[in-house]
Design a protein around this motif. Sequence first.
Motif, mmCIF file in Angstrom:
data_model
loop_
_atom_site.group_PDB
_atom_site.id
_atom_site.type_symbol
_atom_site.label_atom_id
_atom_site.label_comp_id
_atom_site.label_asym_id
_atom_site.label_seq_id
_atom_site.Cartn_x
_atom_site.Cartn_y
_atom_site.Cartn_z
ATOM 1 N N GLU A 24 -23.423 -38.090 19.978
ATOM 2 C CA GLU A 24 -22.065 -37.901 20.021
ATOM 3 C C GLU A 24 -22.248 -36.218 19.917
ATOM 4 N N THR A 41 -21.601 -44.173 24.444
ATOM 5 C CA THR A 41 -21.297 -43.045 23.270
ATOM 6 C C THR A 41 -21.198 -41.710 24.104
ATOM 7 N N VAL A 42 -21.863 -41.388 24.977
ATOM 8 C CA VAL A 42 -21.669 -39.943 25.850
ATOM 9 C C VAL A 42 -20.464 -40.254 26.612
ATOM 10 N N ARG A 57 -26.817 -43.007 17.343
ATOM 11 C CA ARG A 57 -25.451 -42.721 17.972
ATOM 12 C C ARG A 57 -24.871 -41.346 17.590
ATOM 13 N N ASP A 58 -24.967 -40.937 16.190
ATOM 14 C CA ASP A 58 -24.345 -39.570 15.772
ATOM 15 C C ASP A 58 -25.036 -38.463 16.573
ATOM 16 N N LEU A 64 -20.708 -33.683 22.380
ATOM 17 C CA LEU A 64 -19.690 -32.680 22.042
ATOM 18 C C LEU A 64 -20.021 -31.253 22.317
ATOM 19 N N GLU A 124 -16.064 -40.044 24.771
ATOM 20 C CA GLU A 124 -15.269 -39.017 24.407
ATOM 21 C C GLU A 124 -14.709 -39.500 23.103
ATOM 22 N N GLU A 125 -15.663 -39.591 22.227
ATOM 23 C CA GLU A 125 -15.094 -39.873 20.673
ATOM 24 C C GLU A 125 -14.616 -38.763 19.901
#
Length: 205
Positions: free
Chosen positions: A58, A97-98, A54-55, A62, A101-102
């Motif tokens: 992200e 996740t993509v 997951r990270d 980003l 927009e976390e």
Amino acid sequence: MTAQVLAEELGVSVRTVYRDIATLAAEGAAIQGEAGLGYVMQPGLFLPPLGFERDELEALALGLAWVQGRADPVLGRAADNALAKIHAMLPPEGRETVEGEEALIGPSPEPPPAVVPLERLRDAIRRQRKLAIVYRDAAGAQSARVVWPIALAYPDGVRLLVTWCETRAGFRTFRVDRIVEGAVAEERYPRSRRALLKDWRAQLD
């Protein structure tokens, strides 16, 4: 290159090379040849299927958003395409996740337009070719230089070409929007780009 040579360089058996070549070809690697004759890998980039945490997803989202908003249009479109490919191979939870927009990229000033296309500068960098430029400084004075382009940098609000300058016999950075002419020579510069980048970074420390 023959399987025997590959096996000797990699420290594996010839049978292992045959098996791994077959696996890579089945996954889409552009490899031509056959056992007993030798193999040739065609130009281009190939990556096998990848799994992301997951990270990691992200971080990719980003980074691609940064390129979409701050790089030139060619790289921006490439980032769009890369994101679409990543999106297509993800399971539903990965797509969330993509798309979620976390982490967000903040606004940035629009850099001044380049006179010499950035694609031309990137081509000179990739092929390690000398570049003949005419540069206009902040006061409007112009000078002709022969430089060895080694990188493009994208700080907020400006784009920079990192070079070794033959005229000054040292590393110089030029604002891309002030390069008014740029001709790529067929002559390669005499040192590797990787070594030059290492020396440039060492100079910054």
